[in-house]
Design an enzyme around this catalytic site. Structure first.
Site, PDB file in Angstrom:
ATOM      1  N   TYR A 165       0.623  -1.033   0.205  1.00 57.23           N
ATOM      2  CA  TYR A 165       0.131   0.185   0.320  1.00 57.23           C
ATOM      3  C   TYR A 165       0.452   1.497   0.064  1.00 57.23           C
ATOM      4  O   TYR A 165       1.741   1.305   0.632  1.00 57.23           O
ATOM      5  CB  TYR A 165      -0.788   0.249   1.164  1.00 57.23           C
ATOM      6  CG  TYR A 165      -1.740  -1.292   1.427  1.00 57.23           C
ATOM      7  CD1 TYR A 165      -2.226  -1.759   0.086  1.00 57.23           C
ATOM      8  CD2 TYR A 165      -2.448  -1.726   2.163  1.00 57.23           C
ATOM      9  CE1 TYR A 165      -2.958  -2.580  -0.435  1.00 57.23           C
ATOM     10  CE2 TYR A 165      -3.744  -2.125   1.971  1.00 57.23           C
ATOM     11  CZ  TYR A 165      -4.182  -2.807   0.414  1.00 57.23           C
ATOM     12  OH  TYR A 165      -5.300  -4.103   0.925  1.00 57.23           O
ATOM     13  N   VAL A 217     -21.424   0.411  -6.329  1.00 57.24           N
ATOM     14  CA  VAL A 217     -22.587   0.900  -5.718  1.00 57.24           C
ATOM     15  C   VAL A 217     -22.128   2.650  -5.729  1.00 57.24           C
ATOM     16  O   VAL A 217     -23.027   3.392  -6.975  1.00 57.24           O
ATOM     17  CB  VAL A 217     -23.346   0.884  -4.736  1.00 57.24           C
ATOM     18  CG1 VAL A 217     -24.378   1.381  -4.175  1.00 57.24           C
ATOM     19  CG2 VAL A 217     -23.104  -1.060  -4.658  1.00 57.24           C
TER      20      VAL A 217
HETATM   21  N1  LIG Z   1      -7.646  -8.127  -0.476  1.00 62.06           N
HETATM   22  C1  LIG Z   1      -7.111  -7.705  -1.160  1.00 62.06           C
HETATM   23  O1  LIG Z   1      -6.586  -8.127  -2.164  1.00 62.06           O
HETATM   24  C2  LIG Z   1      -7.826  -6.244  -0.791  1.00 62.06           C
HETATM   25  C3  LIG Z   1      -7.862  -5.627  -2.057  1.00 62.06           C
HETATM   26  C4  LIG Z   1      -8.000  -4.126  -1.728  1.00 62.06           C
HETATM   27  C5  LIG Z   1      -8.734  -3.699  -0.991  1.00 62.06           C
HETATM   28  N2  LIG Z   1      -8.278  -4.391   0.081  1.00 62.06           N
HETATM   29  C6  LIG Z   1      -8.947  -3.876   1.908  1.00 62.06           C
HETATM   30  O2  LIG Z   1     -10.216  -3.264   1.334  1.00 62.06           O
HETATM   31  C7  LIG Z   1     -10.081  -2.420   2.159  1.00 62.06           C
HETATM   32  C8  LIG Z   1     -11.440  -0.857   1.462  1.00 62.06           C
HETATM   33  O3  LIG Z   1     -11.626  -1.723   0.321  1.00 62.06           O
HETATM   34  P1  LIG Z   1     -12.635  -0.054  -0.171  1.00 62.06           P
HETATM   35  O4  LIG Z   1     -11.588   0.530  -0.194  1.00 62.06           O
HETATM   36  O5  LIG Z   1     -12.573  -0.518  -1.748  1.00 62.06           O
HETATM   37  O6  LIG Z   1     -13.695  -0.597   0.619  1.00 62.06           O
HETATM   38  P2  LIG Z   1     -15.151   0.470   0.596  1.00 62.06           P
HETATM   39  O7  LIG Z   1     -15.308   0.305   1.868  1.00 62.06           O
HETATM   40  O8  LIG Z   1     -16.137  -0.603  -0.333  1.00 62.06           O
HETATM   41  O9  LIG Z   1     -15.083   1.494  -0.745  1.00 62.06           O
HETATM   42  C9  LIG Z   1     -14.750   2.841   0.423  1.00 62.06           C
HETATM   43  C10 LIG Z   1     -14.903   3.863  -0.722  1.00 62.06           C
HETATM   44  O10 LIG Z   1     -16.012   3.844  -0.828  1.00 62.06           O
HETATM   45  C11 LIG Z   1     -15.850   5.423  -0.718  1.00 62.06           C
HETATM   46  N3  LIG Z   1     -17.355   6.114  -0.507  1.00 62.06           N
HETATM   47  C12 LIG Z   1     -18.534   6.433  -1.408  1.00 62.06           C
HETATM   48  N4  LIG Z   1     -19.219   7.043  -0.845  1.00 62.06           N
HETATM   49  C13 LIG Z   1     -19.576   6.248   0.042  1.00 62.06           C
HETATM   50  C14 LIG Z   1     -20.668   5.951   0.940  1.00 62.06           C
HETATM   51  N5  LIG Z   1     -21.654   6.857   0.783  1.00 62.06           N
HETATM   52  N6  LIG Z   1     -19.972   5.740   1.931  1.00 62.06           N
HETATM   53  C15 LIG Z   1     -19.169   4.670   2.373  1.00 62.06           C
HETATM   54  N7  LIG Z   1     -17.576   4.524   1.437  1.00 62.06           N
HETATM   55  C16 LIG Z   1     -18.141   5.901   0.427  1.00 62.06           C
HETATM   56  C17 LIG Z   1     -14.459   5.663   0.668  1.00 62.06           C
HETATM   57  O11 LIG Z   1     -14.020   7.424   0.631  1.00 62.06           O
HETATM   58  P3  LIG Z   1     -14.599   8.414   1.475  1.00 62.06           P
HETATM   59  O12 LIG Z   1     -13.121   7.331   1.858  1.00 62.06           O
HETATM   60  O13 LIG Z   1     -13.903   8.933   0.943  1.00 62.06           O
HETATM   61  O14 LIG Z   1     -15.369   8.564   2.401  1.00 62.06           O
HETATM   62  C18 LIG Z   1     -14.631   5.104   0.023  1.00 62.06           C
HETATM   63  O15 LIG Z   1     -12.730   5.508  -1.105  1.00 62.06           O
HETATM   64  C19 LIG Z   1      -9.109  -1.507   1.516  1.00 62.06           C
HETATM   65  O16 LIG Z   1      -8.583  -0.370   2.036  1.00 62.06           O
HETATM   66  C20 LIG Z   1      -7.553  -2.382   1.715  1.00 62.06           C
HETATM   67  O17 LIG Z   1      -7.385  -2.620   2.967  1.00 62.06           O
HETATM   68  C21 LIG Z   1      -7.686  -5.801   0.094  1.00 62.06           C
END
Ligand SMILES: NC(=O)c1ccc[n+]([C@@H]2O[C@H](COP(=O)([O-])OP(=O)(O)OC[C@H]3O[C@@H](n4cnc5c(N)ncnc54)[C@H](OP(=O)(O)O)[C@@H]3O)[C@@H](O)[C@H]2O)c1
Length: 287
Positions: A46, A205
């Protein structure tokens, strides 16, 4: 489960997103802990191998006890870029590399041990015996407590699981990416006692505007009053209803959204509402 029901994903805390300062990271950690999110999900890669160290610097100076939080990290992906002299993006699961990478994560995170080390993505060239040797050494030396995988299929879990216990598989799982509940992945994990964590739990979404996401917004909108909940809360409640007891890894750094997310753990979607939401995602009723 020793991990919090919701897990804070740190992928965008640093240079891959919000570029939080040391003070902001400390404040966000404290906010998460106060709101019962005590598990933090990292990966060596990261921020192009920089975010663990940003977090570690903040953690070192924060008055947070190590035993009050759980730290997850991942290894195996070798990126191209300034930080590493790789000619091609690849995966490395040799014994020496796994041990070296875990030790780097410990150094960067300013901690003596990881609660959980995950193999970030399956490699066609991984060898179960070699991985088992590395994990055995890391556990014996007290450097990792649990071992897991990420993005592994049932047959890949089977292969690695023959040599050592797998505690966790962190998979992509959301309303818009729910193959894991149809292709045997989650069934396999229930059968074998492997705990699921879900990355990108909100799916596409809020990222995409297309027919599917418009159908989903419409359906969630119709249920918001009934559950006194926001759309993101309903999306989290939808994945948490799966009997495998999925732990969402939430990516938001927005405090209000984190608070809503933790409150979503109390929402019990009714059976037919769960299927209405699935139908909106699929665009058709179940067969
Ligand atoms: N194991 C793997 O291969 C892998 C791959 C990818 C990710 N990950 C892990 O999974 C974690 C989460 O992934 P993700 O960021 O894709 O997850 P997510 O919780 O599905 O998406 C969060 C993103 O959505 C945005 N967002 C927009 N509207 C939203 C709303 N109404 N409510 C909440 N969020 C909203 C957030 O913005 P704001 O921050 O501006 O609120 C944030 O950028 C990563 O940080 C990482 O630790 C693991």
């Amino acid at each position: 489960m020793k991990y919090s029901r919701l897990i804070a994903g740190t992928m965008t805390w640093g240079s891959w997103g919000k570029q939080l300062s040391k003070k902001e990271i400390e404040a966000l950690m404290n906010f998460c802990i106060t709101n019962h999110i005590t598990t933090f999900d990292h990966a060596d890669i990261y921020g192009g191998y920089t975010t663990e160290a940003n977090f570690g610097k903040a953690f070192k100076d924060a008055s947070i006890k190590r035993e009050d939080i759980q730290l997850i990290s991942k290894c195996g992906i070798q990126l191209q870029g300034d930080a590493r002299n790789n000619t091609v993006k690849h995966y490395n699961y040799s014994k020496d590399y796994i041990i070296w990478s875990a030790e780097e994560s410990l150094k960067h995170l300013e901690t003596e041990y990881l609660d959980l080390l995950l193999l970030h993505r399956p490699s066609p060239l991984m060898v179960a015996d070699e991985i088992a040797e590395a994990i055995t050494i890391l556990k014996k030396d007290g450097k990792i407590r649990d071992f897991g995988v990420s993005n592994f299929t049932p047959s890949q879990m089977d292969m690695i699981g023959l040599r050592m216990d797998i505690d966790v598989n962190q998979i992509e799982y959301s309303l818009t990416e729910h193959a894991a509940m149809h292709n045997g992945t989650l069934d396999f994990m229930i059968t074998n006692g492997i705990k699921p964590m879900a990355w990108s739990p909100l799916g596409s979404v809020f990222k995409d505007d297309n027919e599917q996401t418009r159908r989903i917004h419409k359906q969630l909108g119709a249920l918001m009053d009934k559950y006194n909940a926001t759309e993101d809360q309903l999306l989290l409640a939808w994945i948490m209803k799966h009997p495998s007891q999925i732990h969402p890894v939430v990516g938001t750094t927005t405090k209000e959204r984190l608070k809503l997310a933790i409150e979503a753990t109390k929402i019990e979607l009714e059976l037919e509402d769960w299927f209405l939401i699935l139908e909106a995602a699929q665009g058709c009723e179940v067969p």
